[in-house]
Design a protein around this motif. Structure first.
Motif, short mmCIF file in Angstrom:
data_model
loop_
_atom_site.label_atom_id
_atom_site.label_comp_id
_atom_site.label_asym_id
_atom_site.label_seq_id
_atom_site.Cartn_x
_atom_site.Cartn_y
_atom_site.Cartn_z
N ALA A 1 17.96 -54.85 -42.67
CA ALA A 1 17.49 -54.48 -44.02
C ALA A 1 16.24 -53.62 -43.94
CB ALA A 1 17.22 -55.75 -44.84
N MET A 2 15.33 -53.95 -43.02
CA MET A 2 14.11 -53.16 -42.87
C MET A 2 14.41 -51.75 -42.39
SD MET A 2 11.48 -55.97 -41.31
CE MET A 2 10.03 -54.91 -41.36
N ILE A 3 15.29 -51.66 -41.41
CA ILE A 3 15.64 -50.33 -40.88
C ILE A 3 16.35 -49.51 -41.96
CG2 ILE A 3 17.12 -49.12 -39.22
CD1 ILE A 3 16.48 -51.48 -37.26
N ARG A 4 17.27 -50.13 -42.67
CA ARG A 4 17.99 -49.44 -43.74
C ARG A 4 17.02 -48.93 -44.81
NH1 ARG A 4 22.29 -53.04 -45.69
NH2 ARG A 4 23.52 -52.09 -44.06
N ALA B 1 11.04 -54.74 -50.90
CA ALA B 1 12.13 -54.94 -51.86
C ALA B 1 13.43 -55.29 -51.14
CB ALA B 1 12.32 -53.69 -52.73
N ALA B 2 13.69 -54.62 -50.02
CA ALA B 2 14.90 -54.91 -49.25
C ALA B 2 14.88 -56.33 -48.71
CB ALA B 2 15.05 -53.90 -48.10
N LEU B 3 13.73 -56.78 -48.25
CA LEU B 3 13.63 -58.14 -47.72
C LEU B 3 13.78 -59.18 -48.83
CD1 LEU B 3 10.76 -57.68 -45.11
CD2 LEU B 3 13.20 -58.03 -44.65
N LYS B 4 13.18 -58.91 -49.99
CA LYS B 4 13.28 -59.84 -51.11
C LYS B 4 14.72 -59.94 -51.64
CE LYS B 4 8.55 -59.52 -52.72
NZ LYS B 4 7.64 -58.98 -53.73
N ALA B 5 15.50 -58.88 -51.46
CA ALA B 5 16.88 -58.86 -51.95
C ALA B 5 17.83 -59.65 -51.06
CB ALA B 5 17.37 -57.41 -52.08
N LEU B 6 17.38 -60.01 -49.87
CA LEU B 6 18.23 -60.76 -48.96
C LEU B 6 18.41 -62.20 -49.44
CD1 LEU B 6 16.85 -59.58 -45.50
CD2 LEU B 6 19.07 -59.01 -46.50
N ASP C 1 19.20 -64.21 -41.56
CA ASP C 1 18.53 -64.48 -40.29
C ASP C 1 17.70 -63.27 -39.86
OD1 ASP C 1 20.34 -62.60 -39.28
OD2 ASP C 1 21.55 -64.08 -38.22
N ALA C 2 17.12 -63.34 -38.68
CA ALA C 2 16.24 -62.28 -38.19
C ALA C 2 16.98 -60.94 -38.07
CB ALA C 2 15.65 -62.67 -36.84
N LEU C 3 18.23 -60.98 -37.64
CA LEU C 3 19.00 -59.74 -37.52
C LEU C 3 19.24 -59.12 -38.91
CD1 LEU C 3 20.47 -57.68 -35.79
CD2 LEU C 3 22.52 -59.13 -35.92
N ASP C 4 19.58 -59.95 -39.89
CA ASP C 4 19.75 -59.44 -41.26
C ASP C 4 18.47 -58.78 -41.76
OD1 ASP C 4 22.37 -60.48 -41.43
OD2 ASP C 4 21.64 -62.40 -42.20
N ARG C 5 17.34 -59.43 -41.48
CA ARG C 5 16.05 -58.89 -41.91
C ARG C 5 15.75 -57.56 -41.20
NH1 ARG C 5 12.45 -62.12 -44.49
NH2 ARG C 5 10.67 -61.43 -43.24
N LEU C 6 16.01 -57.51 -39.92
CA LEU C 6 15.76 -56.28 -39.17
C LEU C 6 16.63 -55.14 -39.69
CD1 LEU C 6 14.32 -54.87 -36.85
CD2 LEU C 6 16.13 -55.68 -35.33
N THR D 1 -0.99 -53.63 -42.78
CA THR D 1 -0.27 -54.73 -43.42
C THR D 1 1.23 -54.56 -43.21
OG1 THR D 1 -0.17 -53.61 -45.56
CG2 THR D 1 -2.05 -55.05 -45.18
N PHE D 2 1.66 -53.32 -43.19
CA PHE D 2 3.08 -53.03 -43.00
C PHE D 2 3.51 -53.35 -41.56
CE2 PHE D 2 6.51 -49.76 -42.43
CZ PHE D 2 7.44 -50.43 -43.20
N VAL D 3 2.65 -53.06 -40.60
CA VAL D 3 2.96 -53.34 -39.19
C VAL D 3 3.20 -54.83 -39.00
CG1 VAL D 3 1.94 -53.39 -36.87
CG2 VAL D 3 1.88 -51.30 -38.21
N ARG D 4 2.49 -55.66 -39.78
CA ARG D 4 2.71 -57.11 -39.66
C ARG D 4 4.15 -57.49 -39.99
NH1 ARG D 4 -3.05 -57.94 -41.53
NH2 ARG D 4 -2.28 -57.45 -43.60
N PHE D 5 4.78 -56.77 -40.95
CA PHE D 5 6.19 -57.03 -41.24
C PHE D 5 7.04 -56.82 -40.00
CE2 PHE D 5 5.22 -56.02 -45.78
CZ PHE D 5 5.74 -57.17 -46.33
N TRP D 6 6.87 -55.65 -39.37
CA TRP D 6 7.67 -55.32 -38.20
C TRP D 6 7.38 -56.28 -37.05
CZ3 TRP D 6 11.80 -52.39 -38.44
CH2 TRP D 6 11.91 -51.47 -39.48
N THR D 7 6.13 -56.62 -36.85
CA THR D 7 5.76 -57.54 -35.77
C THR D 7 6.43 -58.89 -35.98
OG1 THR D 7 3.63 -56.42 -35.55
CG2 THR D 7 3.80 -58.61 -34.57
#
Length: 185
Positions: free
Chosen positions: A120-123, A103-108, A113-118, A160-166
């Protein structure tokens, strides 16, 4: 005379700078919960409370049933045994975390960019862990104490979740955002 204070429990909206709503995984039971589905959910929530308090090895079906307001024998109508209950609790915690990150990634915005995505994922990950329920703390308390078979069954979901982080670390590395090689085990 009593002084009335307007006090409310903090939630994500009250925490400055966090701004991501916690998402729940798609739950087919939420569409129209019948009596059996409601009871099953109550048993899982009760089990999460018991596992959070006592861990897996010390928890009994009697304690879970008492917390759920039912008899231990009736738990077998909904689950074959304690192993399946703990597996469901672990899966729920994992699926909710994944749903929050997605949901956080879809809201971006598209230009993120990659930093924004990272970020958002951590948050989203941190907010998920701050959520005041028993599923995530139960996960952390019991995950390493259950059988290898249960961990393997639950691990299908996190793969499947690890693929997001990878993906995020790979993209981040390509644009110079990460200086450390990262591999999911």
């Amino acid at each position: 005379t009593a002084i009335k204070a307007n006090v409310k429990a903090p939630d994500e909206a009250d925490r400055p700078g966090l701004g991501i709503e916690a998402a729940e995984p798609e739950n087919p039971l939420k569409k129209k919960l019948g009596k059996a589905a409601l009871k099953r959910q109550k048993i899982l929530a009760s089990a999460a409370k018991v596992f959070r308090r006592r861990g897996y090895a010390q928890s009994t079906l009697n304690e879970i049933a008492e917390e759920a307001g039912t008899l231990a024998g009736s738990l077998y109508y909904y689950f074959p045994g304690r192993d399946q209950i703990v597996e469901e609790v672990l899966l729920h915690a994992t699926q909710r975390l994944r749903a929050n990150v997605e949901a956080a990634l879809k809201a971006l915005p598209p230009e993120a960019d990659a930093l924004d995505r990272l970020v958002a994922m951590i948050r989203a990950h941190v907010l998920n862990n701050l959520k005041l329920d028993d599923f995530t703390p139960a996960y952390h308390k019991v995950h390493d104490t259950v059988s290898d078979e249960i961990r393997e069954n639950v691990a299908r979901e996190p793969r499947t979740f690890v693929r997001f982080w990878t993906e995020i670390y790979t993209v981040g590395g390509k644009v110079g955002l990460t200086g450390v090689y990262w591999s999911p085990r």
